[in-house]
Design an enzyme around this catalytic site. Structure first.
Site, PDB file in Angstrom:
ATOM      1  N   LYS A  13       1.055  -1.419  -0.339  1.00 43.94           N
ATOM      2  CA  LYS A  13       0.065  -0.225  -0.091  1.00 43.94           C
ATOM      3  C   LYS A  13       0.840   0.804   0.200  1.00 43.94           C
ATOM      4  O   LYS A  13       0.826   2.024  -0.459  1.00 43.94           O
ATOM      5  CB  LYS A  13      -0.947   0.169   1.140  1.00 43.94           C
ATOM      6  CG  LYS A  13      -1.959  -0.394   1.164  1.00 43.94           C
ATOM      7  CD  LYS A  13      -3.191  -0.816   1.789  1.00 43.94           C
ATOM      8  CE  LYS A  13      -2.970  -0.308   3.600  1.00 43.94           C
ATOM      9  NZ  LYS A  13      -2.560  -1.796   4.288  1.00 43.94           N
ATOM     10  N   ARG A  88     -10.049   0.527   8.868  1.00 45.23           N
ATOM     11  CA  ARG A  88      -9.967  -0.327   9.462  1.00 45.23           C
ATOM     12  C   ARG A  88     -10.757  -1.085  10.002  1.00 45.23           C
ATOM     13  O   ARG A  88     -10.378  -2.277  10.448  1.00 45.23           O
ATOM     14  CB  ARG A  88      -8.745   0.023   9.830  1.00 45.23           C
ATOM     15  CG  ARG A  88      -7.470  -0.586   9.745  1.00 45.23           C
ATOM     16  CD  ARG A  88      -6.137  -0.772  10.434  1.00 45.23           C
ATOM     17  NE  ARG A  88      -5.078  -1.285   9.913  1.00 45.23           N
ATOM     18  CZ  ARG A  88      -3.782  -0.853   9.630  1.00 45.23           C
ATOM     19  NH1 ARG A  88      -4.043   0.989   9.397  1.00 45.23           N
ATOM     20  NH2 ARG A  88      -2.634  -1.617   9.982  1.00 45.23           N
ATOM     21  N   ARG A 127      10.523  -7.172   5.030  1.00 42.98           N
ATOM     22  CA  ARG A 127      11.173  -5.403   4.960  1.00 42.98           C
ATOM     23  C   ARG A 127      11.118  -5.218   6.674  1.00 42.98           C
ATOM     24  O   ARG A 127      12.071  -3.800   6.671  1.00 42.98           O
ATOM     25  CB  ARG A 127       9.273  -4.354   4.914  1.00 42.98           C
ATOM     26  CG  ARG A 127       8.652  -3.143   4.635  1.00 42.98           C
ATOM     27  CD  ARG A 127       7.628  -2.635   4.673  1.00 42.98           C
ATOM     28  NE  ARG A 127       6.666  -2.830   5.668  1.00 42.98           N
ATOM     29  CZ  ARG A 127       5.911  -2.960   5.440  1.00 42.98           C
ATOM     30  NH1 ARG A 127       4.759  -2.427   4.177  1.00 42.98           N
ATOM     31  NH2 ARG A 127       4.906  -3.131   6.469  1.00 42.98           N
ATOM     32  N   ARG A 133      11.783  -1.973  11.350  1.00 45.00           N
ATOM     33  CA  ARG A 133      10.500  -1.397  11.968  1.00 45.00           C
ATOM     34  C   ARG A 133       9.765  -2.195  13.446  1.00 45.00           C
ATOM     35  O   ARG A 133       9.546  -3.232  13.546  1.00 45.00           O
ATOM     36  CB  ARG A 133       9.432  -1.060  11.023  1.00 45.00           C
ATOM     37  CG  ARG A 133       9.546  -0.327  10.562  1.00 45.00           C
ATOM     38  CD  ARG A 133       7.871  -0.019   9.122  1.00 45.00           C
ATOM     39  NE  ARG A 133       6.548  -0.219  10.022  1.00 45.00           N
ATOM     40  CZ  ARG A 133       5.900  -0.027   8.857  1.00 45.00           C
ATOM     41  NH1 ARG A 133       5.591  -0.244   8.048  1.00 45.00           N
ATOM     42  NH2 ARG A 133       4.160  -0.371   9.951  1.00 45.00           N
ATOM     43  N   ARG A 144      -1.040  -9.483  13.108  1.00 46.38           N
ATOM     44  CA  ARG A 144      -1.589  -8.133  12.321  1.00 46.38           C
ATOM     45  C   ARG A 144      -2.131  -8.479  10.978  1.00 46.38           C
ATOM     46  O   ARG A 144      -3.428  -7.625  10.567  1.00 46.38           O
ATOM     47  CB  ARG A 144      -0.736  -6.964  11.919  1.00 46.38           C
ATOM     48  CG  ARG A 144       0.134  -6.392  12.659  1.00 46.38           C
ATOM     49  CD  ARG A 144       1.093  -5.539  11.894  1.00 46.38           C
ATOM     50  NE  ARG A 144       1.019  -4.878  10.839  1.00 46.38           N
ATOM     51  CZ  ARG A 144       2.273  -3.813  10.569  1.00 46.38           C
ATOM     52  NH1 ARG A 144       3.099  -4.563  10.281  1.00 46.38           N
ATOM     53  NH2 ARG A 144       1.232  -3.210   9.622  1.00 46.38           N
TER      54      ARG A 144
HETATM   55  P1  AMP Z   1       0.098   1.020   8.851  1.00 44.40           P
HETATM   56  O1  AMP Z   1       1.348   2.084   8.902  1.00 44.40           O
HETATM   57  O2  AMP Z   1      -0.639   1.250   8.246  1.00 44.40           O
HETATM   58  O3  AMP Z   1       0.574  -0.534   9.180  1.00 44.40           O
HETATM   59  O4  AMP Z   1       0.154   0.876  10.694  1.00 44.40           O
HETATM   60  C1  AMP Z   1       0.317   0.855  11.894  1.00 44.40           C
HETATM   61  C2  AMP Z   1       0.285   0.163  13.452  1.00 44.40           C
HETATM   62  O5  AMP Z   1      -0.215   1.568  13.301  1.00 44.40           O
HETATM   63  C3  AMP Z   1      -1.220  -0.920  12.751  1.00 44.40           C
HETATM   64  O6  AMP Z   1      -0.794  -2.190  13.118  1.00 44.40           O
HETATM   65  C4  AMP Z   1      -1.703  -0.621  14.445  1.00 44.40           C
HETATM   66  O7  AMP Z   1      -1.056  -0.707  15.390  1.00 44.40           O
HETATM   67  C5  AMP Z   1      -1.866   1.044  14.226  1.00 44.40           C
HETATM   68  N1  AMP Z   1      -2.894   1.888  13.579  1.00 44.40           N
HETATM   69  C6  AMP Z   1      -2.447   2.676  12.413  1.00 44.40           C
HETATM   70  N2  AMP Z   1      -3.619   2.769  11.224  1.00 44.40           N
HETATM   71  C7  AMP Z   1      -4.777   2.321  12.378  1.00 44.40           C
HETATM   72  C8  AMP Z   1      -5.873   2.794  12.304  1.00 44.40           C
HETATM   73  N3  AMP Z   1      -7.250   2.976  11.606  1.00 44.40           N
HETATM   74  N4  AMP Z   1      -6.984   2.153  13.153  1.00 44.40           N
HETATM   75  C9  AMP Z   1      -6.279   1.535  14.173  1.00 44.40           C
HETATM   76  N5  AMP Z   1      -5.129   1.323  14.580  1.00 44.40           N
HETATM   77  C10 AMP Z   1      -4.028   1.702  13.441  1.00 44.40           C
END
Ligand code: AMP
Length: 197
Positions: A13, A88, A127, A133, A144
């Site tokens: 993404k 989400r 990654r 990370r 996840r």
């Molecule tokens: P991402 O970079 O989008 O994969 O987000 C990293 C982490 O941030 C996720 O695994 C969640 O713990 C948290 N997170 C990001 N976006 C959301 C969301 N819309 N709702 C809840 N948690 C989020």
């Protein structure tokens, strides 16, 4: 133009969002990036969110919705944005629809990046090593993925019923994937600018 990007972790993404942002000239609204920024500033939001992100769990809906609402009020988003990693959950999607309706707008297009879970897990491990990370290790990757399956994938039906969903095969080359995305986005743009029948 308001576009939502949905896809399991590791589907690319972020990479595709970057290309699409250049193509469309609209800002990026990534809740993951906002949460990481809050964390790097050691803000109360960042500290509270870290408890969830470190375990691969979702930050509570109320916290994320409030954060997005504040962000969307910024003038930069007047011409739309690309939502990445948000919504989400179904409650987040409903809250977003309500929030946008109050502003007289709505989501235009939902792009799903679709891919086989096993392939994605391998990509994410690679990654995690490359980017160091902290939220990407083997246990959190599995968590996840389960969170996506259980809490986020119901959004596909939600947006499908609204007639807004376009599913893209995420396992092609980055150019192939972006080609599919561009076709969907350009079609949607044409429909939006066509005069009402
Ligand atoms: P991402 O970079 O989008 O994969 O987000 C990293 C982490 O941030 C996720 O695994 C969640 O713990 C948290 N997170 C990001 N976006 C959301 C969301 N819309 N709702 C809840 N948690 C989020």
């Amino acid at each position: 133009m308001l576009i939502v990007f949905i896809g399991p972790p590791g589907a690319g993404k972020g990479t595709q969002a970057e290309r699409l942002l250049k193509h469309l000239g609209i800002p990026h609204l990534s809740t993951g990036a906002l949460l990481r920024e809050a964390r790097s500033k050691d803000s109360p939001l960042g500290k509270a969110a870290a408890e969830y992100t470190d375990k691969g769990r979702l930050v509570p809906d109320g916290v994320v919705i409030k954060m997005v609402e504040e962000e969307l009020n910024k003038p930069a988003y007047r011409r739309g944005c690309l939502f990445d990693g948000f919504p989400r959950t179904l409650d987040q999607a409903r809250a977003l629809d309500e929030l946008l309706a109050r502003q007289g707008s709505a989501v235009d297009l939902v792009l799903e990046l679709r891919a086989d879970e096993a392939v994605l897990v391998a990509r994410m491990l690679k990654r995690a090593i490359e980017q160091n990370r902290t939220d990407d290790n083997q246990a959190t990757i599995a968590e996840r993925m389960a969170v996506y399956r259980n809490q986020t994938s119901p959004l596909l039906r939600y947006y499908g019923e609204q007639g807004k969903l376009a599913s893209i095969d995420a396992l092609g080359s980055p150019d192939e994937v972006f080609g599919q995305i561009r076709t969907q986005v350009d079609e949607c743009r044409q429909q939006n600018s066509a005069p009402a029948p």
